[in-house]
Scaffold this motif. Structure first.
Motif, PDB file in Angstrom:
ATOM      1  N   ILE A 105       0.829  -1.205   0.000  1.00  0.00           N
ATOM      2  CA  ILE A 105       0.000   0.000   0.000  1.00  0.00           C
ATOM      3  C   ILE A 105       0.866   1.258   0.000  1.00  0.00           C
ATOM      4  N   SER A 106       1.959   1.242   0.757  1.00  0.00           N
ATOM      5  CA  SER A 106       2.830   2.421   0.852  1.00  0.00           C
ATOM      6  C   SER A 106       3.512   2.747  -0.471  1.00  0.00           C
ATOM      7  N   LYS A 107       3.646   1.743  -1.346  1.00  0.00           N
ATOM      8  CA  LYS A 107       4.316   1.956  -2.633  1.00  0.00           C
ATOM      9  C   LYS A 107       3.355   1.913  -3.818  1.00  0.00           C
ATOM     10  N   LEU A 108       2.068   1.864  -3.524  1.00  0.00           N
ATOM     11  CA  LEU A 108       1.066   1.609  -4.550  1.00  0.00           C
ATOM     12  C   LEU A 108       1.075   2.635  -5.678  1.00  0.00           C
ATOM     13  N   PHE A 109       1.312   3.904  -5.342  1.00  0.00           N
ATOM     14  CA  PHE A 109       1.252   4.969  -6.339  1.00  0.00           C
ATOM     15  C   PHE A 109       2.637   5.429  -6.803  1.00  0.00           C
ATOM     16  N   VAL A 110       3.658   4.657  -6.432  1.00  0.00           N
ATOM     17  CA  VAL A 110       5.012   4.963  -6.905  1.00  0.00           C
ATOM     18  C   VAL A 110       5.147   4.475  -8.342  1.00  0.00           C
ATOM     19  N   PRO A 111       5.534   5.361  -9.278  1.00  0.00           N
ATOM     20  CA  PRO A 111       5.649   4.933 -10.683  1.00  0.00           C
ATOM     21  C   PRO A 111       6.572   3.730 -10.842  1.00  0.00           C
ATOM     22  N   PHE A 112       6.131   2.770 -11.649  1.00  0.00           N
ATOM     23  CA  PHE A 112       6.876   1.562 -12.020  1.00  0.00           C
ATOM     24  C   PHE A 112       6.947   0.508 -10.911  1.00  0.00           C
ATOM     25  N   TYR A 113       6.296   0.778  -9.760  1.00  0.00           N
ATOM     26  CA  TYR A 113       6.225  -0.266  -8.743  1.00  0.00           C
ATOM     27  C   TYR A 113       5.041  -1.181  -9.062  1.00  0.00           C
ATOM     28  N   THR A 114       5.273  -2.473  -9.077  1.00  0.00           N
ATOM     29  CA  THR A 114       4.190  -3.420  -9.351  1.00  0.00           C
ATOM     30  C   THR A 114       4.480  -4.755  -8.686  1.00  0.00           C
ATOM     31  N   THR A 115       3.400  -5.448  -8.310  1.00  0.00           N
ATOM     32  CA  THR A 115       3.528  -6.804  -7.781  1.00  0.00           C
ATOM     33  C   THR A 115       3.075  -7.827  -8.810  1.00  0.00           C
ATOM     34  N   LYS A 116       2.652  -7.343  -9.979  1.00  0.00           N
ATOM     35  CA  LYS A 116       2.174  -8.233 -11.032  1.00  0.00           C
ATOM     36  C   LYS A 116       3.322  -8.708 -11.900  1.00  0.00           C
ATOM     37  N   GLU A 117       3.229  -9.964 -12.329  1.00  0.00           N
ATOM     38  CA  GLU A 117       4.297 -10.544 -13.150  1.00  0.00           C
ATOM     39  C   GLU A 117       4.470  -9.785 -14.458  1.00  0.00           C
ATOM     40  N   GLY A 121       2.976  -6.664 -14.980  1.00  0.00           N
ATOM     41  CA  GLY A 121       2.548  -5.285 -14.769  1.00  0.00           C
ATOM     42  C   GLY A 121       3.631  -4.285 -15.102  1.00  0.00           C
ATOM     43  N   THR A 122       3.187  -3.055 -15.436  1.00  0.00           N
ATOM     44  CA  THR A 122       4.152  -1.983 -15.735  1.00  0.00           C
ATOM     45  C   THR A 122       4.342  -1.040 -14.558  1.00  0.00           C
ATOM     46  N   GLY A 123       3.366  -1.049 -13.624  1.00  0.00           N
ATOM     47  CA  GLY A 123       3.488  -0.180 -12.463  1.00  0.00           C
ATOM     48  C   GLY A 123       3.178   1.277 -12.732  1.00  0.00           C
ATOM     49  N   ILE A 124       2.547   1.588 -13.856  1.00  0.00           N
ATOM     50  CA  ILE A 124       2.250   3.000 -14.149  1.00  0.00           C
ATOM     51  C   ILE A 124       0.758   3.318 -14.031  1.00  0.00           C
ATOM     52  N   GLY A 125      -0.093   2.287 -13.980  1.00  0.00           N
ATOM     53  CA  GLY A 125      -1.536   2.515 -13.985  1.00  0.00           C
ATOM     54  C   GLY A 125      -2.022   3.350 -12.827  1.00  0.00           C
ATOM     55  N   LEU A 126      -1.709   2.949 -11.596  1.00  0.00           N
ATOM     56  CA  LEU A 126      -2.225   3.648 -10.427  1.00  0.00           C
ATOM     57  C   LEU A 126      -1.563   4.997 -10.211  1.00  0.00           C
ATOM     58  N   SER A 127      -0.314   5.136 -10.628  1.00  0.00           N
ATOM     59  CA  SER A 127       0.325   6.456 -10.505  1.00  0.00           C
ATOM     60  C   SER A 127      -0.360   7.464 -11.427  1.00  0.00           C
ATOM     61  N   ILE A 128      -0.787   7.015 -12.612  1.00  0.00           N
ATOM     62  CA  ILE A 128      -1.537   7.876 -13.531  1.00  0.00           C
ATOM     63  C   ILE A 128      -2.915   8.181 -12.949  1.00  0.00           C
ATOM     64  N   CYS A 129      -3.548   7.170 -12.356  1.00  0.00           N
ATOM     65  CA  CYS A 129      -4.855   7.375 -11.719  1.00  0.00           C
ATOM     66  C   CYS A 129      -4.773   8.447 -10.647  1.00  0.00           C
ATOM     67  N   GLN A 130      -3.759   8.357  -9.804  1.00  0.00           N
ATOM     68  CA  GLN A 130      -3.603   9.345  -8.745  1.00  0.00           C
ATOM     69  C   GLN A 130      -3.395  10.749  -9.310  1.00  0.00           C
ATOM     70  N   LYS A 131      -2.618  10.845 -10.368  1.00  0.00           N
ATOM     71  CA  LYS A 131      -2.364  12.143 -11.000  1.00  0.00           C
ATOM     72  C   LYS A 131      -3.666  12.742 -11.544  1.00  0.00           C
ATOM     73  N   ILE A 132      -4.475  11.918 -12.203  1.00  0.00           N
ATOM     74  CA  ILE A 132      -5.752  12.384 -12.754  1.00  0.00           C
ATOM     75  C   ILE A 132      -6.661  12.887 -11.637  1.00  0.00           C
ATOM     76  N   ILE A 133      -6.752  12.115 -10.555  1.00  0.00           N
ATOM     77  CA  ILE A 133      -7.626  12.487  -9.443  1.00  0.00           C
ATOM     78  C   ILE A 133      -7.159  13.787  -8.792  1.00  0.00           C
ATOM     79  N   GLU A 134      -5.865  13.928  -8.578  1.00  0.00           N
ATOM     80  CA  GLU A 134      -5.337  15.153  -7.978  1.00  0.00           C
ATOM     81  C   GLU A 134      -5.565  16.360  -8.873  1.00  0.00           C
ATOM     82  N   GLU A 135      -5.488  16.167 -10.191  1.00  0.00           N
ATOM     83  CA  GLU A 135      -5.752  17.258 -11.122  1.00  0.00           C
ATOM     84  C   GLU A 135      -7.220  17.682 -11.097  1.00  0.00           C
TER      85      GLU A 135
END
Length: 225
Positions: free
Chosen positions: A171-183, A185-199
């Protein structure tokens, strides 16, 4: 190197143009099918599919015009309509995965201001993650709840699943770009989501426990009439 980059960019632009052609064909057939879907009360399927094709076309357009300043496409968004569209969008996938997808709407149907295509991008990303989190749950016990509510001049959309859950470290690294636990995964999806929401002057909260599931709560400022 510059010439190689220009060639690659040109090739990608050509591919983007080619993608538009089949999208236009599919959209045309969907428009032809709408009257038949209307007869059986399923016209929303065509409407949502056409909206998604339009969204794909917009993404292509933005890619082809990346050097131009972005346009403000924000409008009033009815939270109940948005949540119902997400249910329709995912109900066939939920059925295939044996996941119970439920919706709880807000009685007064609050409105917030935003770019509906971007907000849908966020919700699709999070709901798809919830689907994947429920894969290990024995059928038909997998469950995802979509809930809209209004409180303290805020509109919120909650996506709750009973999937694997996440550790505090994840959870602490969830929105860090390129962090992923998926085999894969790219790790960019949730960081983009957070950026959109903050905007959109909003915020996203995450609560999760291992083996108990995850809750994503997204808040936006409510339009007060």
């Amino acid at each position: 190197m510059i010439s190689d980059y220009s060639a690659d960019a040109g090739q990608l632009a050509g591919i983007a143009h080619e993608i538009r052609n089949p999208l236009t064909t599919v959209k045309g057939f969907l428009q032809l099918l709408k009257p038949y879907l209307l007869e059986i009360g399923k016209e929303q399927y065509a409407e949502i599919a056409i909206e998604e094709i339009n969204r794909a076309n917009d993404i292509i357009y933005e890619f082809l015009n990346a050097s131009k300043p972005p346009q403000n496409k924000r409008t009033e968004i009815e939270v109940n309509r948005l949540v119902k569209e997400m249910k329709i969008f995912f109900e066939s996938e939920a059925h295939i995965r044996n996941i119970n997808l439920s919706v709880c709407l807000c009685p007064n149907n609050p409105i917030f201001y935003g770019d509906v295509k971007q907000i849908k991008q966020v919700l699709i990303n999070i709901i798809r993650n919830a689907m994947e989190a429920c894969e290990s749950i024995p059928a038909p016990e997998g469950k995802i709840d979509l809930k809209a509510k209004a409180l303290n001049q805020k509109v919120s959309i909650t996506i709750q699943d009973n999937g694997l859950g996440m550790s505090e470290k994840t959870i602490s690294k969830l929105f860090v770009p390129f962090y992923t636990t998926k085999e894969k995964g790219t790790g960019i999806g949730l960081s983009i989501c957070q950026k959109i929401i903050e905007e959109h002057d909003g915020k996203i909260n995450v609560h999760s426990k291992m083996s108990q599931g995850t809750v994503f709560e997204i808040e936006f400022p409510m339009i007060i009439n």
